[in-house]
Enzyme design. Structure first.
Site, PDB file in Angstrom:
ATOM      1  N   LYS A 199      60.044  37.430  65.237  1.00  0.00           N
ATOM      2  CA  LYS A 199      58.622  37.776  65.090  1.00  0.00           C
ATOM      3  C   LYS A 199      58.412  39.293  65.087  1.00  0.00           C
ATOM      4  O   LYS A 199      57.298  39.771  64.922  1.00  0.00           O
ATOM      5  CB  LYS A 199      57.815  37.164  66.245  1.00  0.00           C
ATOM      6  CG  LYS A 199      57.982  35.662  66.424  1.00  0.00           C
ATOM      7  CD  LYS A 199      57.372  34.888  65.268  1.00  0.00           C
ATOM      8  CE  LYS A 199      57.381  33.388  65.522  1.00  0.00           C
ATOM      9  NZ  LYS A 199      58.714  32.795  65.598  1.00  0.00           N
ATOM     10  N   LYS A 253      73.113  42.789  72.072  1.00  0.00           N
ATOM     11  CA  LYS A 253      72.576  43.758  73.032  1.00  0.00           C
ATOM     12  C   LYS A 253      73.669  44.538  73.763  1.00  0.00           C
ATOM     13  O   LYS A 253      73.482  45.710  74.094  1.00  0.00           O
ATOM     14  CB  LYS A 253      71.644  43.063  74.029  1.00  0.00           C
ATOM     15  CG  LYS A 253      70.342  42.581  73.394  1.00  0.00           C
ATOM     16  CD  LYS A 253      69.389  42.010  74.424  1.00  0.00           C
ATOM     17  CE  LYS A 253      68.103  41.532  73.770  1.00  0.00           C
ATOM     18  NZ  LYS A 253      67.122  41.040  74.758  1.00  0.00           N
ATOM     19  N   GLY A 297      67.959  32.418  87.632  1.00  0.00           N
ATOM     20  CA  GLY A 297      68.958  32.799  86.639  1.00  0.00           C
ATOM     21  C   GLY A 297      69.544  34.157  86.967  1.00  0.00           C
ATOM     22  O   GLY A 297      68.881  35.005  87.579  1.00  0.00           O
ATOM     23  N   TYR A 313      59.519  30.934  75.042  1.00  0.00           N
ATOM     24  CA  TYR A 313      58.216  30.485  74.550  1.00  0.00           C
ATOM     25  C   TYR A 313      58.429  29.484  73.430  1.00  0.00           C
ATOM     26  O   TYR A 313      59.506  29.399  72.837  1.00  0.00           O
ATOM     27  CB  TYR A 313      57.370  31.668  74.050  1.00  0.00           C
ATOM     28  CG  TYR A 313      57.950  32.375  72.843  1.00  0.00           C
ATOM     29  CD1 TYR A 313      57.639  31.947  71.553  1.00  0.00           C
ATOM     30  CD2 TYR A 313      58.817  33.456  72.982  1.00  0.00           C
ATOM     31  CE1 TYR A 313      58.189  32.584  70.444  1.00  0.00           C
ATOM     32  CE2 TYR A 313      59.362  34.096  71.888  1.00  0.00           C
ATOM     33  CZ  TYR A 313      59.045  33.654  70.618  1.00  0.00           C
ATOM     34  OH  TYR A 313      59.592  34.268  69.526  1.00  0.00           O
TER      35      TYR A 313
END
Length: 273
Positions: A15, A65, A126, A216
């Site tokens: 997005k 990353k 986590g 999400y």
């Protein structure tokens, strides 16, 4: 026109181009932002080609990353502690600054949702890369305690030890947590993407708490549905964190902080179509 890009694999679902295009329009910035699929073993070459062609900055998503962390010639303090980079910026001297805006994105979204963190007890579920990237910004909000829990306790303990100099942080085995002691629970696991739950006791949930899922989806996430059904006062998904980390990246590149609320509203509308 200044060029920016997001690298990932896969990347079609990103997005980020939509978000940054709206940010550019909102702030009257002349810039172009695209998404690029990098080969699984080809991040360095893709980044080299992008910057050699005059690119100004990029975002990095899974699985690159840590590659971006290695690629940067300079690292922000939060990137060093996160052990991962989601934003690169070309510097005037030709160097590449690596930053991690994920944690600030989370904090900004919590604040946007009027969630107070100062003096609160936070449970972070986590102990992977997603958790590590948000701990420093959370501690900067001065919670009374941040407890990290994980199915493998040793991983939670390692993170607690790493961040101990920066605030009150500890670890706990997930099966020992059975009292409603927390004001905010943040789920950093990706279990919800496959409809799974992180394995918390139902007794942790109380009516005046906030539960935040860092993932999400178009519908309510599995974790938030579980928390809501047990009576949690507020549940929030990670879409606002996505917009928040993008706003922080935009600020790093352009020196302007765009407004997140309107962009988040538009993104939510598109997600639910």
């Amino acid at each position: 026109m200044d060029k920016y890009v997001v690298f990932g694999n896969p990347i079609a679902q990103s997005k980020s181009p939509f978000i940054h295009t709206l940010f550019a329009r909102q702030t009257a910035q002349k810039m172009e932002y695209t998404a690029e699929l990098a080969p699984a073993d080809g991040f360095k070459l893709a980044a080299d080609n992008f910057f050699s062609a005059g690119g100004r900055g990029c975002n990095i998503t899974a699985p690159f990353k840590e590659d971006a962390y290695q690629y940067a010639t300079q690292l922000s303090e939060r990137a060093k502690l996160a052990g991962a980079v989601n934003t690169l910026k070309k510097l005037d001297d030709g160097g590449i600054l690596g930053d991690n805006t994920d944690g600030e994105g989370l904090v900004q979204d919590l604040l946007l949702n009027q969630v107070e963190l100062a003096g609160k007890r936070i449970l972070l579920v986590g102990a992977g890369g997603a958790a590590r990237g948000v701990i420093l910004p959370l501690l900067a909000q001065n919670p009374v305690e941040l407890v990290i829990t994980n199915r493998t306790l040793s991983k939670a303990q390692q993170l607690a030890d790493l961040f101990a100099p920066f605030g009150s942080v500890s670890s706990a085995a997930i099966d020992t947590l059975n009292q409603p002691d927390f004001d905010v629970i943040i789920n950093s696991t990706s279990a919800g993407l496959s409809g799974q739950l992180p394995g918390l006791s139902e007794s942790l949930i109380k009516h005046d708490m906030v539960c935040y899922d860092m993932v999400y989806s178009a519908q309510i996430t599995a974790f938030n549905l579980w928390a809501r059904d047990l009576g949690a006062g507020k549940v929030i998904d990670g879409l606002g964190m996505l917009v928040g980390q993008a706003a922080e990246s935009f600020m790093l590149w352009r020196g302007l902080r765009p407004g997140a609320k309107q962009v988040l509203r538009e993104l939510r509308r598109i997600l639910q179509e």
